[in-house]
Structure formats: structure tokens, C-alpha cells
Motif scaffolding. Structure first.
Motif, mmCIF file in Angstrom:
data_model
loop_
_atom_site.group_PDB
_atom_site.id
_atom_site.type_symbol
_atom_site.label_atom_id
_atom_site.label_comp_id
_atom_site.label_asym_id
_atom_site.label_seq_id
_atom_site.Cartn_x
_atom_site.Cartn_y
_atom_site.Cartn_z
ATOM 1 N N ALA A 1 -21.725 -20.601 56.259
ATOM 2 C CA ALA A 1 -20.913 -19.905 55.263
ATOM 3 C C ALA A 1 -19.451 -20.269 55.486
ATOM 4 O O ALA A 1 -18.834 -19.803 56.439
ATOM 5 C CB ALA A 1 -21.093 -18.398 55.386
ATOM 6 N N HIS B 1 -22.031 -12.242 48.666
ATOM 7 C CA HIS B 1 -23.303 -12.938 48.475
ATOM 8 C C HIS B 1 -24.408 -11.983 48.015
ATOM 9 O O HIS B 1 -25.405 -12.427 47.446
ATOM 10 C CB HIS B 1 -23.726 -13.651 49.765
ATOM 11 C CG HIS B 1 -22.833 -14.795 50.119
ATOM 12 N ND1 HIS B 1 -21.646 -14.627 50.785
ATOM 13 C CD2 HIS B 1 -22.925 -16.120 49.873
ATOM 14 C CE1 HIS B 1 -21.066 -15.805 50.946
ATOM 15 N NE2 HIS B 1 -21.813 -16.725 50.402
ATOM 16 N N TYR C 1 -24.501 -12.439 44.457
ATOM 17 C CA TYR C 1 -25.215 -13.679 44.102
ATOM 18 C C TYR C 1 -26.712 -13.414 44.142
ATOM 19 O O TYR C 1 -27.472 -13.861 43.281
ATOM 20 C CB TYR C 1 -24.893 -14.816 45.083
ATOM 21 C CG TYR C 1 -23.434 -15.189 45.228
ATOM 22 C CD1 TYR C 1 -22.484 -14.737 44.328
ATOM 23 C CD2 TYR C 1 -23.015 -16.019 46.254
ATOM 24 C CE1 TYR C 1 -21.155 -15.083 44.463
ATOM 25 C CE2 TYR C 1 -21.683 -16.385 46.397
ATOM 26 C CZ TYR C 1 -20.763 -15.907 45.507
ATOM 27 O OH TYR C 1 -19.463 -16.258 45.652
ATOM 28 N N SER C 2 -27.138 -12.690 45.193
ATOM 29 C CA SER C 2 -28.551 -12.370 45.352
ATOM 30 C C SER C 2 -29.047 -11.562 44.157
ATOM 31 O O SER C 2 -30.139 -11.814 43.631
ATOM 32 C CB SER C 2 -28.753 -11.598 46.656
ATOM 33 O OG SER C 2 -30.112 -11.437 46.953
ATOM 34 N N PHE D 1 -29.441 -13.867 41.123
ATOM 35 C CA PHE D 1 -30.564 -14.808 41.174
ATOM 36 C C PHE D 1 -31.906 -14.114 41.307
ATOM 37 O O PHE D 1 -32.945 -14.756 41.178
ATOM 38 C CB PHE D 1 -30.357 -15.816 42.315
ATOM 39 C CG PHE D 1 -29.468 -16.964 41.908
ATOM 40 C CD1 PHE D 1 -28.585 -16.836 40.840
ATOM 41 C CD2 PHE D 1 -29.522 -18.175 42.567
ATOM 42 C CE1 PHE D 1 -27.767 -17.884 40.444
ATOM 43 C CE2 PHE D 1 -28.716 -19.246 42.180
ATOM 44 C CZ PHE D 1 -27.833 -19.089 41.118
ATOM 45 N N ALA E 1 -36.611 -19.424 51.297
ATOM 46 C CA ALA E 1 -35.906 -20.706 51.467
ATOM 47 C C ALA E 1 -34.645 -20.755 50.619
ATOM 48 O O ALA E 1 -33.565 -21.141 51.102
ATOM 49 C CB ALA E 1 -36.846 -21.853 51.097
ATOM 50 N N SER F 1 -32.831 -18.329 49.426
ATOM 51 C CA SER F 1 -31.813 -17.374 49.882
ATOM 52 C C SER F 1 -30.987 -17.970 51.006
ATOM 53 O O SER F 1 -29.790 -17.709 51.126
ATOM 54 C CB SER F 1 -32.465 -16.083 50.384
ATOM 55 O OG SER F 1 -33.140 -15.445 49.338
ATOM 56 N N TRP F 2 -31.654 -18.767 51.852
ATOM 57 C CA TRP F 2 -30.933 -19.401 52.963
ATOM 58 C C TRP F 2 -29.828 -20.313 52.435
ATOM 59 O O TRP F 2 -28.791 -20.499 53.062
ATOM 60 C CB TRP F 2 -31.913 -20.193 53.844
ATOM 61 C CG TRP F 2 -31.265 -20.812 55.025
ATOM 62 C CD1 TRP F 2 -30.780 -22.082 55.112
ATOM 63 C CD2 TRP F 2 -30.959 -20.178 56.266
ATOM 64 N NE1 TRP F 2 -30.205 -22.276 56.344
ATOM 65 C CE2 TRP F 2 -30.307 -21.118 57.072
ATOM 66 C CE3 TRP F 2 -31.186 -18.893 56.777
ATOM 67 C CZ2 TRP F 2 -29.870 -20.824 58.370
ATOM 68 C CZ3 TRP F 2 -30.755 -18.612 58.062
ATOM 69 C CH2 TRP F 2 -30.101 -19.565 58.837
ATOM 70 N N LEU G 1 -28.080 -19.948 49.612
ATOM 71 C CA LEU G 1 -27.281 -19.301 48.556
ATOM 72 C C LEU G 1 -25.799 -19.172 48.938
ATOM 73 O O LEU G 1 -25.298 -18.087 49.194
ATOM 74 C CB LEU G 1 -27.876 -17.921 48.234
ATOM 75 C CG LEU G 1 -27.402 -17.244 46.949
ATOM 76 C CD1 LEU G 1 -27.656 -18.102 45.737
ATOM 77 C CD2 LEU G 1 -28.104 -15.899 46.772
ATOM 78 N N THR G 2 -25.093 -20.289 48.965
ATOM 79 C CA THR G 2 -23.651 -20.308 49.256
ATOM 80 C C THR G 2 -22.852 -20.195 47.960
ATOM 81 O O THR G 2 -23.419 -20.247 46.873
ATOM 82 C CB THR G 2 -23.281 -21.624 49.932
ATOM 83 O OG1 THR G 2 -23.765 -22.683 49.096
ATOM 84 C CG2 THR G 2 -23.918 -21.751 51.305
ATOM 85 N N PHE H 1 -24.439 -21.347 44.453
ATOM 86 C CA PHE H 1 -24.516 -20.295 43.433
ATOM 87 C C PHE H 1 -23.841 -20.753 42.141
ATOM 88 O O PHE H 1 -24.405 -20.630 41.048
ATOM 89 C CB PHE H 1 -23.863 -19.009 43.948
ATOM 90 C CG PHE H 1 -23.660 -17.962 42.889
ATOM 91 C CD1 PHE H 1 -24.739 -17.267 42.364
ATOM 92 C CD2 PHE H 1 -22.388 -17.670 42.411
ATOM 93 C CE1 PHE H 1 -24.558 -16.301 41.375
ATOM 94 C CE2 PHE H 1 -22.196 -16.709 41.431
ATOM 95 C CZ PHE H 1 -23.285 -16.036 40.911
ATOM 96 N N ALA H 2 -22.620 -21.295 42.273
ATOM 97 C CA ALA H 2 -21.859 -21.681 41.083
ATOM 98 C C ALA H 2 -22.557 -22.805 40.320
ATOM 99 O O ALA H 2 -22.685 -22.751 39.091
ATOM 100 C CB ALA H 2 -20.442 -22.101 41.476
#
Lengths: 245, 108
Positions: free
Chosen positions: A62, A93, A96-97, A100, A114, A116-117, A119-120, A124-125
Motif C-alpha cells: 500500500a 480502501h 473501494y471494497s 467492488f 485474491a 481483495s489482495w 485492491l490498491t 481500483f481507479a
């Protein structure tokens, strides 16, 4: 040949989705790589073992939280404080979660774990743009490609930064690459009036609240601006309805 | 920091980050979210990105700089123009980096 149920065309093959995710992330990597270089060089320069610096990138994965954590660790903060700071910096985040959750709802659990790991901010963008398009049966492959491209680049550039150590000239201002990356990602996220107002409100609030520790000001700015955006969209809609009536 | 302390921080930071990213995806399906909350989600990306950019360009109340001496603000404004007109990420990043380098080199 016209099938009314397939207005948006047949789904793209997983392999094609994966590589188009990788391809769309490449321009962003131009800005991510310098940040990884700096992180590696700063960590090594602060006297941490190479494996610990790489451990940050491999396990925490991150960007901005890693820089905050490194600063605190250098200052000798206890581990619990470092962990708490990482948690606060990365709380966005969770939003973001939430975004998604809808796109990934139908996927098996192993996919959720996988993706979620990966999801930066950047994944995300970029993946948000893909999920905004109509045909998304295999869009999770796109996100896997985009996330893995970023993950590999972050590890590689951290390792190179550790190897280079203090060899990066200050006059290059490599630290400026990451904000420019977010600027490049911001433009496609502004699609209408309410999103423009949201961005403006958040920009002003984040600066105003910037004095709060651990980027907590950013988190508050984001929550208030998101509420403001939703409110202005509502207002806009009811205005149009009244005009139409 | 000792070796043990640094690895505690790394492993704790990993757990904190990963559980945050996993939270809604694993535990809260979209039909369990209130409608007002779901409506707000499309504003998350512009809000986060704008907040990240603005603090880097103009600083925070303690270090606020809105004058022409602020090279990052000028370079950022040029990059924003390129981002808006070209919609091209690598061109935006490289233009911004080049602008900041030139400003520092010739107007430092």
C-alpha cells in the motif's frame, strides 16, 4: 444474426480481458515505479534490512501507508502505533471494497480473496472504468491483470530502489510521480456535474484538514465530499423532474 | 526499531490493510447495503483522487503555498491541462515531471 439478448455483444475471453487489464495499467506504472524506487531507497537509507523493506512492499502492499509507516518506524514509534497509522491511512480502501462488492458478488470466494489482495488505489481507479462498461461477464480477469501488473511493478521497483540506495538524485523529484499518477486517474473519474463537485469539495477539504495526523483529514474530506456529491446529484435530479413536470 | 518490532509492524500492517480491502467484498453483498450508501459509492474515486492530489500540490495549513514560487503547483497545473486535453496517463505524468525539473533547473 441479431440476438436481442446480446445487445452488448458476447463476453470477451478471459485471456483477452486479463491482458487488456495489464495493458491499461502500463501508463500508470510510469508513475508508480518512481514511488517504489524511492520507498526502497528510503528504507535502505534509514538502515532497515533489505528483506524488511521488501517485506513492507510484499505484505502491506500500500503505497502511501508504507511511506507513513516508514517515517514512524524511523522515528522509533512502537509497532502498535505503526499498525494503527497504516490502518487509518488505508481505511479509504473499505470504500473501494464496498464499491467492488457489487461487481464481485457472483464470484467464488477464492476470487474475492485474491482480488481483495490487489485492491490498491491504482487498481481500483483503473478497474472502476472497466466495471462501468456494459459487458462484464469476465471483467474480473481484467481486474486480475491490472492488479497483478501493479503488484509486480511495486515489488520490482522496491527491489531496485533498495539496490540503488541513496543513488537517486533529489533534483529529479521522483516523489512527484505518484501525485501526478493520481491526477491522471482523477480525470476519467470526473464524468458529470456531481462528480466534479465532489472532487472540488474533497480537494479543498483535504487541504483544510491536512494538519490532522495519519492523513485522517483525507478520510474525513472523502466521506464529507462523497455525501456532498450524492446530495447534489439528488438535488439535480429533483430539479430536472420539477422542470419536466 | 528492533528486528522483531519491525516484523510485528509489517505483519500487523498487512492484516489491517487486507481485512479493510476484504471487508465489504467478503461480508456485505450489495443487497445488504442501504440505497443511500450505494448511491454514494460512485463518488468515492473522484473524492479520494482529488484529495490525494490537492494536498500534494498546495500543502496543508501549516505549509500552505499558493504562490508562483510553488513549482509543484505550477507543474501540477500544466499536468492537469495535459490530463484534461489528452486523457493520456503517461503523457500527463511525464509532462508534470519534466515541468517540475525545468522549473527547478531554470527558476530555482
Amino acid at each position: 444474426m441479431h440476438n436481442p439478448h446480446e445487445l452488448s455483444g458476447p463476453p470477451t475471453a478471459p485471456r483477452l480481458e486479463f491482458w487488456s487489464g495489464v495493458r491499461d495499467q502500463i501508463p500508470i506504472l510510469v508513475g508508480v515505479m518512481p514511488a517504489g524506487l524511492i520507498f526502497g531507497a528510503l528504507g535502505k537509507g534509514a538502515g532497515f534490512a533489505a528483506v524488511a523493506v521488501l517485506g513492507f512492499s510484499l505484505l502491506v502492499f500500500a503505497g502511501s501507508a508504507q511511506f507513513v509507516a516508514l517515517g514512524l518506524a524511523v522515528a522509533g514509534a512502537p509497532p502498535l502505533v505503526v499498525i494503527l497509522a497504516i490502518f487509518i491511512v488505508n481505511l479509504r480502501h473499505a470504500l473501494y471494497s464496498a464499491s467492488f462488492s457489487e461487481h464481485l458478488a457472483e464470484l467464488p470466494r477464492r476470487w474475492k480473496i485474491a482480488l481483495s489482495w490487489l485492491l490498491t488505489d491504482e487498481a481500483f481507479a483503473v478497474a472502476s472504468v472497466r466495471f462501468g462498461k456494459p459487458e462484464k461477464k469476465n471483467a474480473h480477469w481484467y481486474m486480475l491483470g491490472t492488479g497483478l501488473a501493479l503488484w509486480a511493478t511495486w515489488q520490482f521497483s522496491t527491489a531496485v530502489g533498495i539496490a540503488l540506495g541513496a543513488g537517486l538524485p533529489d533534483s529529479w523529484h521522483l516523489e512527484f510521480a505518484l501525485p501526478l499518477t493520481f491526477l491522471a486517474l482523477l480525470t476519467p473519474s470526473i464524468t458529470d456535474g456531481p462528480t466534479r463537485l465532489t472532487a472540488l469539495a474533497s480537494a479543498v477539504l483535504a487541504v483544510g484538514l491536512g494538519g490532522l495526523p495519519y492523513r485522517a483529514g483525507l478520510l474525513i474530506a472523502v466521506i464529507v465530499a462523497v455525501g456532498f456529491g450524492a446530495w447534489s446529484e439528488n438535488r439535480h435530479k429533483s430539479f430536472v423532474e420539477r422542470r419536466g413536470a | 526499531m528492533s528486528q522483531i518490532a519491525i516484523w510485528l509492524a509489517i505483519l500487523g500492517g498487512m492484516l489491517a490493510t487486507y481485512t479493510t480491502r476484504l471487508s465489504f467484498i467478503l461480508l456485505v453483498p450489495p443487497d445488504r447495503m442501504p440505497p443511500w450508501f450505494r448511491r454514494g459509492l460512485r463518488f468515492v474515486a473522484p473524492a479520494v483522487l482529488a484529495g490525494l492530489v490537492s494536498t500534494e500540490l498546495v500543502g496543508t495549513p501549516g505549509s500552505l503555498n499558493l504562490t508562483a514560487d510553488n513549482h509543484k503547483l505550477l507543474a501540477g497545473a500544466i499536468a492537469a491541462l495535459v490530463a484534461w486535453r489528452s486523457r493520456n496517463a503517461w503523457l500527463t505524468i511525464l509532462t508534470g515531471m519534466a515541468a517540475l525539473w525545468i522549473l527547478g533547473r531554470f527558476f530555482g
